[in-house]
Design a protein around this motif. Structure first.
Motif, short mmCIF file in Angstrom:
data_model
loop_
_atom_site.label_atom_id
_atom_site.label_comp_id
_atom_site.label_asym_id
_atom_site.label_seq_id
_atom_site.Cartn_x
_atom_site.Cartn_y
_atom_site.Cartn_z
N LYS A 3 53.83 53.89 32.88
CA LYS A 3 52.49 53.57 32.11
C LYS A 3 51.77 52.81 33.57
O LYS A 3 52.66 51.75 34.12
CB LYS A 3 52.80 52.57 31.06
CG LYS A 3 51.37 52.56 30.46
CD LYS A 3 51.46 52.07 28.76
CE LYS A 3 50.17 51.96 28.44
NZ LYS A 3 50.06 51.22 27.20
N GLN A 4 50.53 53.23 33.68
CA GLN A 4 49.97 52.62 34.77
C GLN A 4 48.61 51.78 34.41
O GLN A 4 48.31 51.80 33.39
CB GLN A 4 49.71 53.20 35.85
CG GLN A 4 48.76 54.55 35.53
CD GLN A 4 48.74 55.43 36.91
OE1 GLN A 4 49.62 55.78 37.55
NE2 GLN A 4 47.34 56.13 36.99
N ALA A 5 48.47 50.95 35.32
CA ALA A 5 47.27 50.14 35.10
C ALA A 5 46.47 50.04 36.63
O ALA A 5 47.09 50.10 37.80
CB ALA A 5 47.67 48.65 34.86
N LEU A 6 45.20 49.71 36.60
CA LEU A 6 44.36 49.61 37.59
C LEU A 6 44.08 48.12 37.50
O LEU A 6 43.59 47.47 36.49
CB LEU A 6 42.91 50.34 37.48
CG LEU A 6 41.87 50.01 38.62
CD1 LEU A 6 42.48 50.33 39.98
CD2 LEU A 6 40.66 50.77 38.27
N ILE A 7 44.27 47.41 38.59
CA ILE A 7 43.82 46.03 38.83
C ILE A 7 42.73 45.92 39.79
O ILE A 7 43.03 45.97 40.92
CB ILE A 7 45.27 45.11 39.37
CG1 ILE A 7 46.51 45.63 38.47
CG2 ILE A 7 44.85 43.64 39.14
CD1 ILE A 7 46.51 45.23 37.23
N ILE A 8 41.79 45.33 39.38
CA ILE A 8 40.57 45.10 40.34
C ILE A 8 40.36 43.65 40.55
O ILE A 8 40.20 42.83 39.48
CB ILE A 8 39.20 45.73 39.30
CG1 ILE A 8 39.34 47.09 39.01
CG2 ILE A 8 37.97 45.33 40.28
CD1 ILE A 8 38.14 47.66 38.07
N ILE A 9 40.59 43.20 41.72
CA ILE A 9 40.66 42.00 42.14
C ILE A 9 39.54 41.52 42.76
O ILE A 9 39.23 42.03 43.99
CB ILE A 9 41.93 41.69 42.99
CG1 ILE A 9 43.13 41.78 42.18
CG2 ILE A 9 41.97 40.02 43.55
CD1 ILE A 9 44.50 41.84 42.82
N ASP A 10 38.76 40.44 42.38
CA ASP A 10 37.55 39.49 43.10
C ASP A 10 36.55 40.44 43.65
O ASP A 10 36.01 40.23 44.72
CB ASP A 10 38.36 38.64 44.22
CG ASP A 10 39.35 37.76 43.69
OD1 ASP A 10 39.41 37.68 42.43
OD2 ASP A 10 39.98 37.26 44.31
N ILE A 11 36.03 41.56 42.82
CA ILE A 11 34.86 42.10 43.25
C ILE A 11 33.66 41.53 42.42
O ILE A 11 33.45 41.76 41.62
CB ILE A 11 34.94 43.65 42.75
CG1 ILE A 11 36.20 44.30 43.52
CG2 ILE A 11 33.60 44.33 43.21
CD1 ILE A 11 36.16 45.92 43.56
N GLN A 12 33.51 40.28 43.33
CA GLN A 12 32.32 39.37 42.66
C GLN A 12 31.26 39.29 43.51
O GLN A 12 31.19 39.41 44.77
CB GLN A 12 33.06 38.13 42.52
CG GLN A 12 34.36 38.04 41.32
CD GLN A 12 35.11 37.04 41.54
OE1 GLN A 12 36.38 37.04 41.80
NE2 GLN A 12 34.59 35.81 41.15
#
Length: 182
Positions: A3-12
């Protein structure tokens, strides 16, 4: 079954033109992150948004409750997608990120965001140390030039160095098009 996940970090917002800490290539990286976000949603993968906020109002960027600390419009969370608030470089440190991934049975991660040499590096290394199978979409990450020992290091070199180190021992480092099968 993995099972996979997309982690989106600090696109702020503070990382984009007009923000307090503009990164080279922030728009292009966010565009690629948005493409990966759309694909992850279509597949039904877990999507986790990570947002950095410093704890002091006099922070150089990402001040608490500021417009600059808000997630950029290109990758806004949808209802039900977890948003992890962090106060440190490493998205796993003192946050519910690992427990969120574990609750969903995730064992494979794709990591994107900013800054390549800081928060992406720290989260990728931590994820690998926790035993996740990690992929970084290098063209969905951005950074800025650095100064070291009197030498200016261009952003492209900072980024390449960070990605090379991650690819050596911590993650598969690939292009967005490769992940999307283009």
């Amino acid at each position: 079954m993995s099972k996979q996940a997309l982690i989106i970090i600090d696109i702020q917002n503070d990382y984009f033109p007009g923000g307090k800490w503009t990164l080279d290539g922030a728009d292009a990286a966010a565009d690629n992150a948005a493409r990966l976000l759309e694909a992850a949603r279509k597949r039904g993968d877990l999507v986790v948004h990570v947002r950095h906020e410093f704890e002091s109002a006099d922070a150089p960027f990402f001040a608490p409750d500021s417009k600059g600390a808000a997630i950029h419009e290109k990758v806004l969370p949808k209802e039900g997608e977890p948003v992890v608030l962090k106060h440190k470089v490493n998205a796993f440190r003192d946050t519910p990120l690992k427990s969120t991934l574990d609750q969903h049975g995730v064992d494979k991660l794709t990591i994107v965001g900013s800054m390549s040499h800081m928060c992406i590096d720290a989260a990728t290394r931590a994820a690998a140390d926790y035993g996740y199978d990690v992929t970084v979409a290098h063209d969905a990450c951005a950074t800025l030039p650095l100064d070291f020992d009197g030498k200016q290091v261009p952003a492209a070199d900072v980024h390449a160095s960070a990605m090379a180190a991650l690819a050596f021992a911590y993650a598969k480092v690939v292009k967005t098009d490769d992940l999307l099968g283009n």
